[in-house]
Design an enzyme around this catalytic site. Sequence first.
Site, PDB file in Angstrom:
ATOM      1  CE  LYS A   1      -3.171   0.723   3.564  1.00  0.00           C
ATOM      2  NZ  LYS A   1      -3.353   2.187   4.113  1.00  0.00           N
TER       3      LYS A   1
ATOM      4  N   GLY B   1      -5.203   7.910   5.070  1.00  0.00           N
ATOM      5  CA  GLY B   1      -4.500   8.906   5.792  1.00  0.00           C
ATOM      6  C   GLY B   1      -3.006   9.115   4.877  1.00  0.00           C
TER       7      GLY B   1
ATOM      8  CG  ASP C   1       0.153   0.320   9.499  1.00  0.00           C
ATOM      9  OD1 ASP C   1      -0.239   1.288  10.333  1.00  0.00           O
ATOM     10  OD2 ASP C   1       0.323   0.720   8.558  1.00  0.00           O
TER      11      ASP C   1
ATOM     12  NE  ARG D   1      -5.492   0.468  12.495  1.00  0.00           N
ATOM     13  CZ  ARG D   1      -4.668   0.407  11.502  1.00  0.00           C
ATOM     14  NH1 ARG D   1      -3.307   0.360  11.760  1.00  0.00           N
ATOM     15  NH2 ARG D   1      -5.330   0.635  10.469  1.00  0.00           N
TER      16      ARG D   1
HETATM   17  C1  S3P Z   1       2.498   4.943   6.150  1.00  0.00           C
HETATM   18  C2  S3P Z   1       3.194   5.425   7.317  1.00  0.00           C
HETATM   19  C3  S3P Z   1       2.702   4.891   8.467  1.00  0.00           C
HETATM   20  C4  S3P Z   1       1.454   3.548   8.325  1.00  0.00           C
HETATM   21  C5  S3P Z   1       0.814   4.081   7.353  1.00  0.00           C
HETATM   22  C6  S3P Z   1       1.361   4.207   5.931  1.00  0.00           C
HETATM   23  C7  S3P Z   1       3.370   5.549   4.871  1.00  0.00           C
HETATM   24  O1  S3P Z   1       1.947   5.801   9.182  1.00  0.00           O
HETATM   25  O2  S3P Z   1       0.831   3.575   9.686  1.00  0.00           O
HETATM   26  O3  S3P Z   1      -0.378   2.988   7.275  1.00  0.00           O
HETATM   27  O4  S3P Z   1       2.873   4.994   3.725  1.00  0.00           O
HETATM   28  O5  S3P Z   1       4.215   6.361   4.946  1.00  0.00           O
HETATM   29  P1  S3P Z   1       2.935   6.978  10.077  1.00  0.00           P
HETATM   30  O6  S3P Z   1       4.027   7.161   9.259  1.00  0.00           O
HETATM   31  O7  S3P Z   1       2.120   8.239   9.983  1.00  0.00           O
HETATM   32  O8  S3P Z   1       3.367   6.433  11.312  1.00  0.00           O
END
Ligand code: S3P
Length: 465
Positions: free
Chosen positions: A46, A117, A342, A373
Amino acid sequence: AVKSLLFRACAALLTFGACTRVSTPQTFTASRVSGLRGVVRAPGDKSMSHRALIFGGMAEGVTEIEGLLEGDDILATGRAMQALGASVERIGEGRWRVEGRGPLRSPDGVIDCGNAGTGVRLLMGAVAGYELTATFDGDASLRKRPMKRVTGPLAEMGARFDWNAAEDRVPLTLHGGGLKGVTFVQSVASAQIKSAILLAGLNATGETVVVEPEKSRDHTERMLRAFGAELEVTEEGAGWRIRLPGGQRLKGTHVAVPGDPSSAAFPLAAALVVPGSEVTVEGVMLNPLRTGLFQTWLDMGADLTITNRRMAGGEEVGDVTARHSALTGIVVPEDRAASMIDEYPILAATAAFAEGRTVMRGVGEMRVKESDRIALMVAGLSACGVQVEEEPEGFIVTGAPGPVKGGATVDTAHDHRIAMSHLVLGLAAEQPVSVHDPEMIATSFPGFVEMMNGLGGNIVAGDAA
Ligand code: S3P
């Protein structure tokens, strides 16, 4: 509202032709099975999929992507890049062609990032360097997540925002352009914040510097280099100092997206807790900043082996095999949190089957993910008869070998990983476990239910009989 949702679904279909979901039931239920067996491939990563679409749309020339995750979060990012002026086209299963068409431009409507996010934060960073105005929004879950962690640094670089800063939430409108490079010392290790700042820095004047307290996933740094960008990364304390000169143009490239370790975690977890199981997930990305869960399971005594290690798409990948294991609870080292942030929900589900206490601390960030979570895992596991203690920045699961009780319907608050974690638990519980909002699973793992059932699982639409 229903009409507009339908319209959006049809628009997505016309644009990308990838989406065939029409309606999904309100609950899914997982029941105990006697063994999972087989070899599967995890969906594309992802994090890398978001980045491939965004960087490709910012770049000069053509970017061809293979192995792209075709989950709802990623499709939303693809639509966003298209609305910002890039050409985004599906050319086959997991194969996409993206072409930048000069500087990004103001989109006509609101950019709906759905549940993502990562999507909204990286997109805000990407667009901030261009002379444009864009409004970002998302679903009920995204509308609860803090945005100041990104708007703060971007505003310091010169971006302007129309929003209620006290609420700290989307929807918000960003006016970009005229940025200058600044030095940021981050207080949390967050790849999303780091990436947003670096993407904005590409189109700023002068140098942008990000210092992180601990290392967070480095897909942005790796992929920026693959797109021809210049950046310098040096170790600093437990983290990194990243220096990126401004005024850089990316060049289209080929991106092969490996399997997502965060998704591979679910079939592997099921194999660990369902007696008689052996499951292999092929082509899993093994970037050391993503494999904290595998190390933790090994520390708990899991029978987990990695074979066929090789390089693919600039990352190490391998085939991961899990067999049913007698697990023992451990204290998870806090400095491992960023490499498995995650994965704590599914770790907690497996900890319910481990002898003794699994202590997960230093994970306050879990409270600002797609849901709180910590609270949801505590509630869900407790409802399934598991002993759990909640702390402000963590939680402790006290497990026991053998099946957990189950027999609950769990609220998932639109969070895909909460849903999948409880469905895995249900495959090894005495009584079936049901989850709400199962459609959210498609944000990161389309085909999850079919894959689990193909391995011998029993996950069906609807409530427990
Ligand atoms: C991600 C970073 C993580 C993770 C998210 C994907 C990314 O968040 O929890 O699912 O792709 O950069 P944070 O960097 O805010 O911890």
